[in-house]
Design a protein around this motif. Sequence first.
Motif, PDB file in Angstrom:
ATOM      1  N   ILE A  85       1.633 -12.018 -26.239  1.00  0.00           N
ATOM      2  CA  ILE A  85       2.668 -12.248 -27.246  1.00  0.00           C
ATOM      3  C   ILE A  85       3.150 -13.692 -27.151  1.00  0.00           C
ATOM      4  CG2 ILE A  85       4.975 -11.540 -28.003  1.00  0.00           C
ATOM      5  CD1 ILE A  85       4.328  -8.776 -26.787  1.00  0.00           C
ATOM      6  N   TYR A  86       3.489 -14.270 -28.282  1.00  0.00           N
ATOM      7  CA  TYR A  86       3.892 -15.680 -28.344  1.00  0.00           C
ATOM      8  C   TYR A  86       5.097 -16.001 -27.472  1.00  0.00           C
ATOM      9  CZ  TYR A  86       7.785 -14.606 -31.499  1.00  0.00           C
ATOM     10  OH  TYR A  86       8.951 -14.131 -32.030  1.00  0.00           O
ATOM     11  N   THR A  87       5.957 -15.033 -27.179  1.00  0.00           N
ATOM     12  CA  THR A  87       7.123 -15.288 -26.329  1.00  0.00           C
ATOM     13  C   THR A  87       6.788 -15.242 -24.843  1.00  0.00           C
ATOM     14  OG1 THR A  87       7.697 -12.944 -26.473  1.00  0.00           O
ATOM     15  CG2 THR A  87       8.798 -14.440 -28.016  1.00  0.00           C
ATOM     16  N   ASP A  88       5.561 -14.826 -24.508  1.00  0.00           N
ATOM     17  CA  ASP A  88       5.156 -14.725 -23.106  1.00  0.00           C
ATOM     18  C   ASP A  88       4.421 -15.960 -22.598  1.00  0.00           C
ATOM     19  OD1 ASP A  88       6.283 -12.218 -22.952  1.00  0.00           O
ATOM     20  OD2 ASP A  88       4.392 -11.157 -23.278  1.00  0.00           O
ATOM     21  N   VAL A  89       4.272 -16.976 -23.434  1.00  0.00           N
ATOM     22  CA  VAL A  89       3.587 -18.192 -23.008  1.00  0.00           C
ATOM     23  C   VAL A  89       4.603 -19.324 -22.919  1.00  0.00           C
ATOM     24  CG1 VAL A  89       1.419 -17.425 -24.048  1.00  0.00           C
ATOM     25  CG2 VAL A  89       2.929 -18.950 -25.345  1.00  0.00           C
ATOM     26  N   SER A  90       4.228 -20.389 -22.238  1.00  0.00           N
ATOM     27  CA  SER A  90       5.101 -21.556 -22.108  1.00  0.00           C
ATOM     28  C   SER A  90       4.561 -22.684 -22.973  1.00  0.00           C
ATOM     29  CB  SER A  90       5.159 -22.018 -20.650  1.00  0.00           C
ATOM     30  OG  SER A  90       5.760 -21.030 -19.852  1.00  0.00           O
ATOM     31  N   PHE A  91       5.323 -23.029 -24.005  1.00  0.00           N
ATOM     32  CA  PHE A  91       4.937 -24.099 -24.911  1.00  0.00           C
ATOM     33  C   PHE A  91       5.395 -25.443 -24.355  1.00  0.00           C
ATOM     34  CE2 PHE A  91       5.290 -20.414 -27.741  1.00  0.00           C
ATOM     35  CZ  PHE A  91       4.104 -20.496 -28.449  1.00  0.00           C
ATOM     36  N   GLY A  92       4.507 -26.408 -24.392  1.00  0.00           N
ATOM     37  CA  GLY A  92       4.855 -27.765 -24.003  1.00  0.00           C
ATOM     38  C   GLY A  92       5.395 -28.527 -25.206  1.00  0.00           C
ATOM     39  N   ASP A 117      -5.834 -18.828 -24.894  1.00  0.00           N
ATOM     40  CA  ASP A 117      -4.870 -19.587 -25.691  1.00  0.00           C
ATOM     41  C   ASP A 117      -4.464 -18.855 -26.971  1.00  0.00           C
ATOM     42  OD1 ASP A 117      -4.942 -21.790 -23.899  1.00  0.00           O
ATOM     43  OD2 ASP A 117      -6.840 -22.416 -24.792  1.00  0.00           O
ATOM     44  N   CYS A 118      -4.908 -17.615 -27.110  1.00  0.00           N
ATOM     45  CA  CYS A 118      -4.577 -16.827 -28.300  1.00  0.00           C
ATOM     46  C   CYS A 118      -3.233 -16.123 -28.115  1.00  0.00           C
ATOM     47  CB  CYS A 118      -5.666 -15.793 -28.582  1.00  0.00           C
ATOM     48  SG  CYS A 118      -7.239 -16.514 -29.096  1.00  0.00           S
ATOM     49  N   ILE A 119      -2.411 -16.171 -29.144  1.00  0.00           N
ATOM     50  CA  ILE A 119      -1.090 -15.536 -29.115  1.00  0.00           C
ATOM     51  C   ILE A 119      -0.891 -14.728 -30.387  1.00  0.00           C
ATOM     52  CG2 ILE A 119      -0.001 -17.221 -27.579  1.00  0.00           C
ATOM     53  CD1 ILE A 119       1.061 -18.665 -30.092  1.00  0.00           C
ATOM     54  N   ARG A 120      -0.031 -13.736 -30.294  1.00  0.00           N
ATOM     55  CA  ARG A 120       0.231 -12.877 -31.444  1.00  0.00           C
ATOM     56  C   ARG A 120       1.721 -12.623 -31.602  1.00  0.00           C
ATOM     57  NH1 ARG A 120      -2.077  -8.118 -32.455  1.00  0.00           N
ATOM     58  NH2 ARG A 120      -0.199  -7.135 -33.150  1.00  0.00           N
ATOM     59  N   ILE A 121       2.092 -12.270 -32.810  1.00  0.00           N
ATOM     60  CA  ILE A 121       3.444 -11.817 -33.131  1.00  0.00           C
ATOM     61  C   ILE A 121       3.359 -10.300 -33.223  1.00  0.00           C
ATOM     62  CG2 ILE A 121       5.294 -11.840 -34.853  1.00  0.00           C
ATOM     63  CD1 ILE A 121       4.183 -14.601 -35.759  1.00  0.00           C
ATOM     64  N   ALA A 136       4.279 -19.104 -39.004  1.00  0.00           N
ATOM     65  CA  ALA A 136       4.392 -20.469 -38.482  1.00  0.00           C
ATOM     66  C   ALA A 136       5.822 -20.761 -38.037  1.00  0.00           C
ATOM     67  CB  ALA A 136       3.931 -21.474 -39.531  1.00  0.00           C
ATOM     68  N   ALA A 137       6.808 -20.350 -38.836  1.00  0.00           N
ATOM     69  CA  ALA A 137       8.210 -20.603 -38.488  1.00  0.00           C
ATOM     70  C   ALA A 137       8.620 -19.834 -37.229  1.00  0.00           C
ATOM     71  CB  ALA A 137       9.117 -20.243 -39.661  1.00  0.00           C
ATOM     72  N   ILE A 138       8.196 -18.590 -37.132  1.00  0.00           N
ATOM     73  CA  ILE A 138       8.557 -17.768 -35.963  1.00  0.00           C
ATOM     74  C   ILE A 138       8.053 -18.420 -34.676  1.00  0.00           C
ATOM     75  CG2 ILE A 138       8.016 -15.592 -34.784  1.00  0.00           C
ATOM     76  CD1 ILE A 138       8.098 -14.269 -37.624  1.00  0.00           C
ATOM     77  N   VAL A 139       6.781 -18.756 -34.642  1.00  0.00           N
ATOM     78  CA  VAL A 139       6.190 -19.305 -33.415  1.00  0.00           C
ATOM     79  C   VAL A 139       6.703 -20.723 -33.150  1.00  0.00           C
ATOM     80  CG1 VAL A 139       4.042 -19.857 -32.204  1.00  0.00           C
ATOM     81  CG2 VAL A 139       4.162 -17.813 -33.652  1.00  0.00           C
ATOM     82  N   LEU A 140       6.808 -21.536 -34.188  1.00  0.00           N
ATOM     83  CA  LEU A 140       7.308 -22.901 -34.008  1.00  0.00           C
ATOM     84  C   LEU A 140       8.714 -22.900 -33.411  1.00  0.00           C
ATOM     85  CD1 LEU A 140       7.203 -25.980 -34.325  1.00  0.00           C
ATOM     86  CD2 LEU A 140       7.917 -25.659 -36.702  1.00  0.00           C
ATOM     87  N   TYR A 141       9.588 -22.067 -33.925  1.00  0.00           N
ATOM     88  CA  TYR A 141      10.956 -22.077 -33.416  1.00  0.00           C
ATOM     89  C   TYR A 141      11.074 -21.492 -32.010  1.00  0.00           C
ATOM     90  CZ  TYR A 141      13.381 -24.682 -36.873  1.00  0.00           C
ATOM     91  OH  TYR A 141      13.836 -25.734 -37.625  1.00  0.00           O
ATOM     92  N   GLU A 142      10.163 -20.630 -31.617  1.00  0.00           N
ATOM     93  CA  GLU A 142      10.135 -20.210 -30.214  1.00  0.00           C
ATOM     94  C   GLU A 142       9.708 -21.386 -29.339  1.00  0.00           C
ATOM     95  OE1 GLU A 142      10.127 -18.248 -26.508  1.00  0.00           O
ATOM     96  OE2 GLU A 142      11.245 -17.944 -28.367  1.00  0.00           O
ATOM     97  N   ALA A 143       8.710 -22.132 -29.779  1.00  0.00           N
ATOM     98  CA  ALA A 143       8.275 -23.307 -29.021  1.00  0.00           C
ATOM     99  C   ALA A 143       9.400 -24.338 -28.940  1.00  0.00           C
ATOM    100  CB  ALA A 143       7.027 -23.914 -29.666  1.00  0.00           C
ATOM    101  N   LEU A 144      10.120 -24.542 -30.043  1.00  0.00           N
ATOM    102  CA  LEU A 144      11.262 -25.462 -30.040  1.00  0.00           C
ATOM    103  C   LEU A 144      12.363 -24.966 -29.102  1.00  0.00           C
ATOM    104  CD1 LEU A 144      11.396 -26.225 -33.854  1.00  0.00           C
ATOM    105  CD2 LEU A 144      10.928 -27.905 -32.044  1.00  0.00           C
ATOM    106  N   ARG A 145      12.640 -23.660 -29.127  1.00  0.00           N
ATOM    107  CA  ARG A 145      13.660 -23.083 -28.236  1.00  0.00           C
ATOM    108  C   ARG A 145      13.294 -23.333 -26.785  1.00  0.00           C
ATOM    109  NH1 ARG A 145      14.554 -19.252 -24.837  1.00  0.00           N
ATOM    110  NH2 ARG A 145      12.456 -18.415 -25.051  1.00  0.00           N
ATOM    111  N   GLN A 146      12.028 -23.088 -26.449  1.00  0.00           N
ATOM    112  CA  GLN A 146      11.588 -23.289 -25.065  1.00  0.00           C
ATOM    113  C   GLN A 146      11.723 -24.750 -24.633  1.00  0.00           C
ATOM    114  OE1 GLN A 146       7.736 -21.700 -24.104  1.00  0.00           O
ATOM    115  NE2 GLN A 146       8.208 -19.695 -24.994  1.00  0.00           N
ATOM    116  N   ASN A 147      11.665 -25.654 -25.589  1.00  0.00           N
ATOM    117  CA  ASN A 147      11.808 -27.084 -25.300  1.00  0.00           C
ATOM    118  C   ASN A 147      13.211 -27.574 -25.613  1.00  0.00           C
ATOM    119  OD1 ASN A 147       9.054 -28.370 -24.463  1.00  0.00           O
ATOM    120  ND2 ASN A 147       8.593 -26.753 -25.935  1.00  0.00           N
TER     121      ASN A 147
END
Length: 169
Positions: A85-92, A117-121, A136-147
Motif C-alpha cells: 500500500i502507498y502509505t507503507d512505503v517511505s517517499f523521498g 517499487d509497485c504501490i497501490r491504493i 495521483a493526488a492521493i499518492v502525491l499528498y501522502e508523499a508530501l506529508r511524509q516530507n
Amino acid sequence: MLNIVLYEPEIPYNTGNIGRTCVASGAGLHLIKPLGFQLTDKYIRRAGLDYWPRLHPTVHEDYTAFCRAAVGHRVWLATTKAHQIYTDVSFGPDDFIMFGPESRGIPEEILTAHEEDCIRIPMMAGERSLNLCNSAAIVLYEALRQNHFSGLELHGALHHLVWKTDDFQ
C-alpha cells in the motif's frame, strides 16, 4: 521536488487536472509519449485552468528516455496489481510516482521488472480502479506529508465574518 509521471496518458482532462495539482503542490510533471492528445489541446487547458501556463512539463519521447532521465531517483509505480500500500512505503523528497494510461495501466513487463517499487491504493474488492486524477493526488499528498509538506504554505487565514442566523435558512 517530487514528480508525477504519466506513462502514455490518454485523456486530456486528467492530465490538465494533474498539471493543476502539480503546480499547487510544487511537484514536477513528466509525460511519456505517445500522448493521447496535443499539449495545446483546449481540453487540457480547460482542465488545468490558469495553472496550466505555469506548468512546465517534461516530455519524454518514450519509456527508455524517461528511464535515462530518472537515473539516481526512486520511481514508484502506482498499480492496482501491487502487493504494498502507498502509505507503507517511505517517499523521498525527489522521488517519481508513475501512473499508467487510463485504459490499461502501466505495462505488466515494467511492473514485474520493478515489483518492489509497485504501490497501490486500497479499494473495495472487484473494483477496477480510481480516476487517474484522484489517484495521483492521493499518492502525491501522502508523499508530501511524509516530507513534511516541504516548501508548501501550511497555514491559511480565515477572515472573521459575522454570520446572522437567517443566513442559514
